[in-house]
Enzyme design. Structure first.
Site, PDB file in Angstrom:
ATOM      1  N   ARG A  24       1.083  -1.595   0.016  1.00  0.00           N
ATOM      2  CA  ARG A  24      -0.010   0.134   0.298  1.00  0.00           C
ATOM      3  C   ARG A  24       0.776   1.473  -0.322  1.00  0.00           C
ATOM      4  O   ARG A  24       0.625   2.309  -0.484  1.00  0.00           O
ATOM      5  CB  ARG A  24      -0.777   0.042   1.286  1.00  0.00           C
ATOM      6  CG  ARG A  24      -1.982  -0.818   0.998  1.00  0.00           C
ATOM      7  CD  ARG A  24      -3.272  -1.431   2.270  1.00  0.00           C
ATOM      8  NE  ARG A  24      -3.965  -2.104   2.448  1.00  0.00           N
ATOM      9  CZ  ARG A  24      -4.368  -3.147   1.841  1.00  0.00           C
ATOM     10  NH1 ARG A  24      -2.850  -3.925   1.775  1.00  0.00           N
ATOM     11  NH2 ARG A  24      -5.478  -4.005   2.028  1.00  0.00           N
ATOM     12  N   GLY A  92      -1.979 -11.106  -5.081  1.00  0.00           N
ATOM     13  CA  GLY A  92      -3.777 -10.716  -5.374  1.00  0.00           C
ATOM     14  C   GLY A  92      -3.160  -8.735  -4.690  1.00  0.00           C
ATOM     15  O   GLY A  92      -4.274  -8.914  -5.719  1.00  0.00           O
ATOM     16  N   ARG A 120      -7.215 -16.884  -9.896  1.00  0.00           N
ATOM     17  CA  ARG A 120      -8.104 -16.248  -8.945  1.00  0.00           C
ATOM     18  C   ARG A 120      -9.612 -15.334  -9.215  1.00  0.00           C
ATOM     19  O   ARG A 120      -9.255 -14.466 -10.339  1.00  0.00           O
ATOM     20  CB  ARG A 120      -7.402 -15.231  -7.429  1.00  0.00           C
ATOM     21  CG  ARG A 120      -6.159 -16.229  -7.171  1.00  0.00           C
ATOM     22  CD  ARG A 120      -5.046 -16.214  -6.480  1.00  0.00           C
ATOM     23  NE  ARG A 120      -5.699 -15.555  -5.546  1.00  0.00           N
ATOM     24  CZ  ARG A 120      -5.276 -14.593  -4.047  1.00  0.00           C
ATOM     25  NH1 ARG A 120      -3.330 -14.189  -4.280  1.00  0.00           N
ATOM     26  NH2 ARG A 120      -5.933 -14.280  -3.339  1.00  0.00           N
ATOM     27  N   GLN A 165      -8.893  -6.250  -0.131  1.00  0.00           N
ATOM     28  CA  GLN A 165      -8.475  -6.101  -1.608  1.00  0.00           C
ATOM     29  C   GLN A 165      -9.479  -5.301  -1.896  1.00  0.00           C
ATOM     30  O   GLN A 165      -9.443  -4.354  -2.505  1.00  0.00           O
ATOM     31  CB  GLN A 165      -8.052  -7.083  -2.364  1.00  0.00           C
ATOM     32  CG  GLN A 165      -6.430  -7.871  -0.731  1.00  0.00           C
ATOM     33  CD  GLN A 165      -5.807  -9.129  -1.704  1.00  0.00           C
ATOM     34  OE1 GLN A 165      -6.376  -9.821  -3.110  1.00  0.00           O
ATOM     35  NE2 GLN A 165      -5.490  -9.693  -1.523  1.00  0.00           N
ATOM     36  N   ASP A 311      -5.076 -15.242   6.567  1.00  0.00           N
ATOM     37  CA  ASP A 311      -3.931 -15.668   6.247  1.00  0.00           C
ATOM     38  C   ASP A 311      -3.260 -16.677   7.608  1.00  0.00           C
ATOM     39  O   ASP A 311      -2.563 -17.604   7.065  1.00  0.00           O
ATOM     40  CB  ASP A 311      -3.216 -14.416   6.428  1.00  0.00           C
ATOM     41  CG  ASP A 311      -3.755 -13.653   4.457  1.00  0.00           C
ATOM     42  OD1 ASP A 311      -4.058 -14.453   3.686  1.00  0.00           O
ATOM     43  OD2 ASP A 311      -3.363 -12.299   4.624  1.00  0.00           O
ATOM     44  N   LYS A 338      -7.952 -18.697  -2.179  1.00  0.00           N
ATOM     45  CA  LYS A 338      -6.127 -17.465  -1.607  1.00  0.00           C
ATOM     46  C   LYS A 338      -4.804 -18.187  -2.589  1.00  0.00           C
ATOM     47  O   LYS A 338      -6.040 -18.810  -3.546  1.00  0.00           O
ATOM     48  CB  LYS A 338      -5.606 -18.276  -0.033  1.00  0.00           C
ATOM     49  CG  LYS A 338      -7.245 -17.260   0.214  1.00  0.00           C
ATOM     50  CD  LYS A 338      -6.758 -15.814   0.211  1.00  0.00           C
ATOM     51  CE  LYS A 338      -7.959 -15.659   1.379  1.00  0.00           C
ATOM     52  NZ  LYS A 338      -7.523 -13.877   1.603  1.00  0.00           N
ATOM     53  N   ARG A 342      -6.657 -23.750  -0.153  1.00  0.00           N
ATOM     54  CA  ARG A 342      -5.772 -23.394   0.809  1.00  0.00           C
ATOM     55  C   ARG A 342      -6.739 -24.286   1.788  1.00  0.00           C
ATOM     56  O   ARG A 342      -5.823 -25.057   3.214  1.00  0.00           O
ATOM     57  CB  ARG A 342      -5.560 -22.703   2.020  1.00  0.00           C
ATOM     58  CG  ARG A 342      -4.409 -21.894   1.480  1.00  0.00           C
ATOM     59  CD  ARG A 342      -4.077 -20.612   2.177  1.00  0.00           C
ATOM     60  NE  ARG A 342      -2.964 -20.012   1.612  1.00  0.00           N
ATOM     61  CZ  ARG A 342      -2.156 -18.330   1.349  1.00  0.00           C
ATOM     62  NH1 ARG A 342      -3.291 -17.484   2.489  1.00  0.00           N
ATOM     63  NH2 ARG A 342      -2.014 -18.071   1.167  1.00  0.00           N
ATOM     64  N   ARG A 385       2.046 -19.020   2.159  1.00  0.00           N
ATOM     65  CA  ARG A 385       2.418 -20.191   3.852  1.00  0.00           C
ATOM     66  C   ARG A 385       1.562 -21.419   3.969  1.00  0.00           C
ATOM     67  O   ARG A 385       1.421 -21.976   5.598  1.00  0.00           O
ATOM     68  CB  ARG A 385       0.369 -19.172   3.861  1.00  0.00           C
ATOM     69  CG  ARG A 385      -0.087 -17.865   3.703  1.00  0.00           C
ATOM     70  CD  ARG A 385       0.099 -16.837   4.449  1.00  0.00           C
ATOM     71  NE  ARG A 385       0.162 -15.845   4.615  1.00  0.00           N
ATOM     72  CZ  ARG A 385       1.090 -14.759   4.571  1.00  0.00           C
ATOM     73  NH1 ARG A 385       2.007 -14.375   5.556  1.00  0.00           N
ATOM     74  NH2 ARG A 385       0.968 -12.604   4.329  1.00  0.00           N
TER      75      ARG A 385
END
Ligand code: S3P
Length: 426
Positions: A24, A92, A120, A165, A311, A338, A342, A385
């Site tokens: 950001r 993403g 995605r 997002q 997450d 994701k 996941r 992750r």
């Protein structure tokens, strides 16, 4: 990569700057007036893609150090359309937020990503940005995403899925729209964009379930220090909770209340968590988090809590494997879209190393046993992750883990294995 079991994790560490905030601040710095100096930038493959993207749009970025950058902003309407596509890699956050930034710029922009990002959902940003007046094209709802900036109108938009997002894309586009743009979010999601826009001088109004931004003439950030990434710290915190005799402290980590659901859930499960030196860093709550290994009991996690822990849910599964009794997660279908699915990844890989876990359409169920998991082969499937989950599972296992695709950690935390080793060397 081979991950050996460790007798305990002990020590004091820091983790790189927050990835969400790093994306950001580079994107917002690019549309500010003048220089934005950034300290504590979380350098990773994802955030490097953001730096490359703003450079391709005509923004100069100086890198004084691995975590110190200066972004030379070109103003709200100063970005220049490149002839080549903008490569968002695996990120993403970059693709969706950049779409919002570009929606009000002159020109045609093509945003592409890697195979995972290209699968995605992107209609979730295209749809509100179209309503604001931008021309947005997706391919069956996926990248490549083509943005043709236009004159934007403010909208009132209720998020169909809780997503920081999508909220951020609409707010960033709102900076270039006439009037006041409002995003209604039934469940609160991370608010880093709102905090940064306020800091940059935008007119932001916040209510418990919505946020509005006025069209702006100019923004200026000047300097921002980024706190450590809670999501990066989380892998180490969960590993420490599950390895008996562990006691670790992560210093200077972001503790935004909309990000730290994991700490609440771990405490509910009986974990010993302490926070010291609470202080603001770069306009975000932050502090030092200590975790000691503990006997855990199972927990129930439902929809309302999911955005605060989204997450970290893979890691929560590992903690739950070590907890007495059942843990049930529901309301987390978002995990399926994701970087990988996941739910499938966590369930199949943890089961391979001895966990009693099964998938449901929107979560998982785990029958925990307060003992080390057996160990075996764990495939990260190209997902950072999952790579950190596999490593945390390895150190807390009986026989160790053969971690496939370990280099996926580069996406968010390139130094992860060094830090893990540092804590293991007792
Ligand atoms: C992020 C928001 C979340 C999160 C992602 C980072 C952000 O995604 O899972 O890792 O920086 O805004 P969604 O907005 O899709 O929930």
């Amino acid at each position: 990569m081979r991950i050996e079991p460790v007798p305990a994790l002990v020590g004091h560490i820091a983790v790189p700057g927050d990835k969400s905030i790093s994306h950001r601040v580079v994107l917002i710095g690019a549309i500010c007036e003048g220089e934005t100096r950034i300290a504590g930038f979380g350098r990773s493959r994802d955030t490097e893609a953001t730096v490359a993207a703003v450079r391709a749009l005509g923004v100069r970025v100086d890198e004084q150090d691995v975590d110190t950058l200066t972004v030379h902003g070109v103003g709200l309407r100063g970005l220049v359309a490149p002839s080549e596509a903008l490569d968002c890699g695996n990120a993403g956050t970059l693709m969706r937020l950049l779409a919002g930034v570009l929606a009000g710029q002159d020109g045609r922009f093509e945003l592409v990503g890697d195979e995972s990002l290209s699968s995605r959902p992107m209609e979730r940003v295209a749809e509100p940005l179209r309503r604001m007046g931008a021309r947005m094209e997706t391919v069956d709802g996926h990248a490549p995403l083509v943005v043709e900036g236009g004159l934007l109108q403010a909208i009132d938009y209720e998020l169909p899925v809780p997503s920081a997002q999508v909220k951020s894309a609409v707010l960033l586009a709102g900076l270039l729209a006439e009037g006041e743009t409002t995003v209604v979010e039934p469940l609160p999601t991370r608010d880093h964009t709102e905090r940064l826009l306020e800091r940059a001088g935008a007119s932001v109004r916040r209510r418990p379930q919505s946020v509005s931004v006025q069209g702006a003439d100019q923004l200026s950030l000047e300097y921002l220090e980024i706190p450590g990434d809670f999501s990066s710290a989380a892998a180490l915190l969960v590993a420490a909770v599950t390895v008996p005799g562990s006691d670790i402290t992560v210093h200077g980590v972001g503790l935004n209340p909309r990000r730290i659901g994991l700490l609440d859930i771990l405490e509910r499960m009986g974990a010993r968590v302490a926070i010291y030196n609470r202080r603001p860093i770069g306009g975000e709550p932050a502090g030092d988090v200590q975790v000691r290994s503990s006997e855990l009991v199972g927990a129930t996690v439902t929809l309302a809590e999911v955005p605060t822990v989204v997450d970290e849910l893979p890691l929560l599964a590992l903690a739950a494997c070590h907890a007495r009794g059942e843990t049930v997660l529901s309301g987390a279908a978002e995990l399926r879209v994701k970087e990988t699915d996941r739910i499938a990844g966590v369930v199949e890989e943890l089961r391979r190393i001895g966990a009693h876990i099964r998938a449901t359409p929107d979560g998982f169920r785990i029958r925990g046993v307060p003992a080390r998991l057996r160990g075996g082969t764990f495939d990260a499937r190209g997902d950072h992750r999952l790579a950190m989950l596999g490593a945390a599972a390895g150190v807390s296992s009986r026989e160790g883990v053969q971690l496939q695709d370990a280099e996926a950690v580069e996406t968010s935390f390139p130094g992860f294995f060094r830090v893990l080793e540092q804590l293991s060397a007792v």
